[in-house]
Design a protein around this motif. Sequence first.
Motif, PDB file in Angstrom:
ATOM      1  N   PRO A  99       0.829  -1.210   0.000  1.00 64.31           N
ATOM      2  CA  PRO A  99       0.000   0.000   0.000  1.00 64.31           C
ATOM      3  C   PRO A  99       0.861   1.257   0.000  1.00 64.31           C
ATOM      4  N   VAL A 100       0.406   2.285  -0.705  1.00 61.07           N
ATOM      5  CA  VAL A 100       1.126   3.559  -0.793  1.00 61.07           C
ATOM      6  C   VAL A 100       0.221   4.677  -0.291  1.00 61.07           C
ATOM      7  N   ALA A 118      -2.958   6.514  -8.291  1.00 59.18           N
ATOM      8  CA  ALA A 118      -2.342   5.189  -8.332  1.00 59.18           C
ATOM      9  C   ALA A 118      -2.108   4.621  -6.937  1.00 59.18           C
ATOM     10  N   SER A 119      -2.360   5.426  -5.908  1.00 60.62           N
ATOM     11  CA  SER A 119      -2.057   5.030  -4.532  1.00 60.62           C
ATOM     12  C   SER A 119      -3.334   4.721  -3.767  1.00 60.62           C
ATOM     13  N   GLU A 120      -3.158   4.277  -2.535  1.00 59.27           N
ATOM     14  CA  GLU A 120      -4.316   3.845  -1.742  1.00 59.27           C
ATOM     15  C   GLU A 120      -4.919   4.969  -0.911  1.00 59.27           C
ATOM     16  N   MET A 121      -4.087   5.867  -0.409  1.00 65.62           N
ATOM     17  CA  MET A 121      -4.573   6.967   0.416  1.00 65.62           C
ATOM     18  C   MET A 121      -3.767   8.217   0.123  1.00 65.62           C
ATOM     19  N   ALA A 122      -4.361   9.371   0.422  1.00 66.38           N
ATOM     20  CA  ALA A 122      -3.653  10.633   0.237  1.00 66.38           C
ATOM     21  C   ALA A 122      -4.091  11.631   1.299  1.00 66.38           C
ATOM     22  N   VAL A 123      -3.110  12.361   1.816  1.00 66.86           N
ATOM     23  CA  VAL A 123      -3.345  13.429   2.784  1.00 66.86           C
ATOM     24  C   VAL A 123      -2.775  14.710   2.195  1.00 66.86           C
ATOM     25  N   ALA A 124      -3.551  15.787   2.221  1.00 66.69           N
ATOM     26  CA  ALA A 124      -3.089  17.077   1.702  1.00 66.69           C
ATOM     27  C   ALA A 124      -3.119  18.113   2.802  1.00 66.69           C
ATOM     28  N   ASP A 125      -2.088  18.961   2.840  1.00 68.14           N
ATOM     29  CA  ASP A 125      -2.197  20.075   3.767  1.00 68.14           C
ATOM     30  C   ASP A 125      -3.059  21.155   3.110  1.00 68.14           C
ATOM     31  N   GLU A 126      -3.532  22.084   3.913  1.00 68.94           N
ATOM     32  CA  GLU A 126      -4.547  23.039   3.474  1.00 68.94           C
ATOM     33  C   GLU A 126      -4.053  24.009   2.404  1.00 68.94           C
ATOM     34  N   THR A 127      -2.744  24.059   2.185  1.00 69.09           N
ATOM     35  CA  THR A 127      -2.198  24.965   1.168  1.00 69.09           C
ATOM     36  C   THR A 127      -2.226  24.366  -0.239  1.00 69.09           C
ATOM     37  N   THR A 128      -2.547  23.089  -0.364  1.00 70.78           N
ATOM     38  CA  THR A 128      -2.350  22.388  -1.628  1.00 70.78           C
ATOM     39  C   THR A 128      -3.288  22.876  -2.725  1.00 70.78           C
ATOM     40  N   VAL A 129      -2.715  23.038  -3.907  1.00 73.22           N
ATOM     41  CA  VAL A 129      -3.471  23.356  -5.123  1.00 73.22           C
ATOM     42  C   VAL A 129      -3.218  22.235  -6.128  1.00 73.22           C
ATOM     43  N   PHE A 130      -4.298  21.643  -6.623  1.00 73.55           N
ATOM     44  CA  PHE A 130      -4.212  20.509  -7.544  1.00 73.55           C
ATOM     45  C   PHE A 130      -4.534  20.961  -8.966  1.00 73.55           C
ATOM     46  N   GLY A 131      -4.025  20.207  -9.946  1.00 78.47           N
ATOM     47  CA  GLY A 131      -4.382  20.503 -11.326  1.00 78.47           C
ATOM     48  C   GLY A 131      -3.936  19.405 -12.268  1.00 78.47           C
ATOM     49  N   ALA A 206      -2.468 -10.463   4.624  1.00 77.09           N
ATOM     50  CA  ALA A 206      -3.872 -10.107   4.436  1.00 77.09           C
ATOM     51  C   ALA A 206      -4.009  -8.752   3.750  1.00 77.09           C
ATOM     52  N   VAL A 207      -3.162  -7.798   4.126  1.00 76.57           N
ATOM     53  CA  VAL A 207      -3.195  -6.474   3.496  1.00 76.57           C
ATOM     54  C   VAL A 207      -2.860  -6.586   2.012  1.00 76.57           C
ATOM     55  N   GLU A 208      -1.810  -7.338   1.689  1.00 72.46           N
ATOM     56  CA  GLU A 208      -1.400  -7.469   0.289  1.00 72.46           C
ATOM     57  C   GLU A 208      -2.442  -8.223  -0.524  1.00 72.46           C
ATOM     58  N   ASN A 213      -6.573  -8.168  -4.691  1.00 74.10           N
ATOM     59  CA  ASN A 213      -7.907  -8.499  -5.167  1.00 74.10           C
ATOM     60  C   ASN A 213      -8.710  -7.249  -5.515  1.00 74.10           C
ATOM     61  N   ALA A 214      -8.523  -6.198  -4.752  1.00 75.11           N
ATOM     62  CA  ALA A 214      -9.250  -4.951  -5.004  1.00 75.11           C
ATOM     63  C   ALA A 214      -8.858  -4.313  -6.324  1.00 75.11           C
ATOM     64  N   ARG A 215      -7.651  -4.617  -6.789  1.00 78.38           N
ATOM     65  CA  ARG A 215      -7.169  -4.025  -8.042  1.00 78.38           C
ATOM     66  C   ARG A 215      -7.658  -4.760  -9.281  1.00 78.38           C
ATOM     67  N   VAL A 216      -8.259  -5.923  -9.122  1.00 83.74           N
ATOM     68  CA  VAL A 216      -8.662  -6.727 -10.278  1.00 83.74           C
ATOM     69  C   VAL A 216      -9.639  -5.965 -11.162  1.00 83.74           C
ATOM     70  N   ALA A 217     -10.653  -5.377 -10.559  1.00 82.39           N
ATOM     71  CA  ALA A 217     -11.657  -4.643 -11.334  1.00 82.39           C
ATOM     72  C   ALA A 217     -11.030  -3.444 -12.021  1.00 82.39           C
ATOM     73  N   ARG A 218     -10.176  -2.714 -11.315  1.00 79.71           N
ATOM     74  CA  ARG A 218      -9.537  -1.548 -11.913  1.00 79.71           C
ATOM     75  C   ARG A 218      -8.684  -1.945 -13.111  1.00 79.71           C
ATOM     76  N   ASP A 219      -7.911  -3.012 -12.961  1.00 84.38           N
ATOM     77  CA  ASP A 219      -7.009  -3.427 -14.032  1.00 84.38           C
ATOM     78  C   ASP A 219      -7.771  -3.851 -15.285  1.00 84.38           C
TER      79      ASP A 219
END
Length: 260
Positions: A99-100, A118-131, A206-208, A213-219
């Motif tokens: 997991p990433v 492409a990752s499992e989780m993401a945390v952003a600080d309040e200054t972040t600007v996405f694009g 178990a995590v792996e 298995n969770a990636r099967v549908a995405r792939d």
Amino acid sequence: MGKLILTSNKENILHIQINRPEKMNAANRKLLTELSLAYAEANQDDNVRVVVVSAVGNHFTAGLDLGDVLGTAPQSGLDLTPEGGIDPWGITTAPISKPVIVAVQGTCLTLGVELILASEMAVADETTVFGQLEVTRGIMPFGGATTRFAQRVGWAHASRYLLTGETFSAKEAYRIGLINEVVPAGMQVDRAMELARLVSEQAPLAVEATLRNARVARDSFESEAIRQLPRELEMLLKSKDFEEGITSFASREKPEFKKL
């Protein structure tokens, strides 16, 4: 030029840091090579249960170093993953089996957004600007956003940002479901590490298996789109609009696209 990717390993967590702050952590070929090898290192190390990716400085990434990466793409090819490496975006190789969790701040553009997707989780600080700015430069996303953005946030939200090149705030990224949490400025790595420790305390097999298995549908959903991607991008890289996009990026002037 020193290392553009730094790594440290503690408590079954590999912390990968992007280290090109003087260029707002824009990714050149050297950075992408080192990042691929760091992912491979994490994948092969049985002591690593979770990966946290962050960046040195005030910004996560300004995206691709366009001149370095795409300026030579027709000659050197689009595969930026070295032998023995793992594509962090899981496009040209199988994805990392661990997991990433991504921790972002400041500017987080294009491939930074796609690294979150492409990752499992993401945390952003309040200054972040996405694009997701590729269309403003005469190219298209080629790190997974064309399929994964809509999967993550729904087509209505994804199409707006994929097709307009608009930027959006951390609050908006949380609202549409791109990221897991928004935290105070400078706290993104601490929170990502807390989440990583929670994951690392669980049964690693178990995590792996759950992740695999969770990636099967995405792939299966992505397979045809990924096959078409190199051909679509190659066409754009040969266009006059791409030349205009690169020129306008360098001059900071508004491009004039003509569908040529």
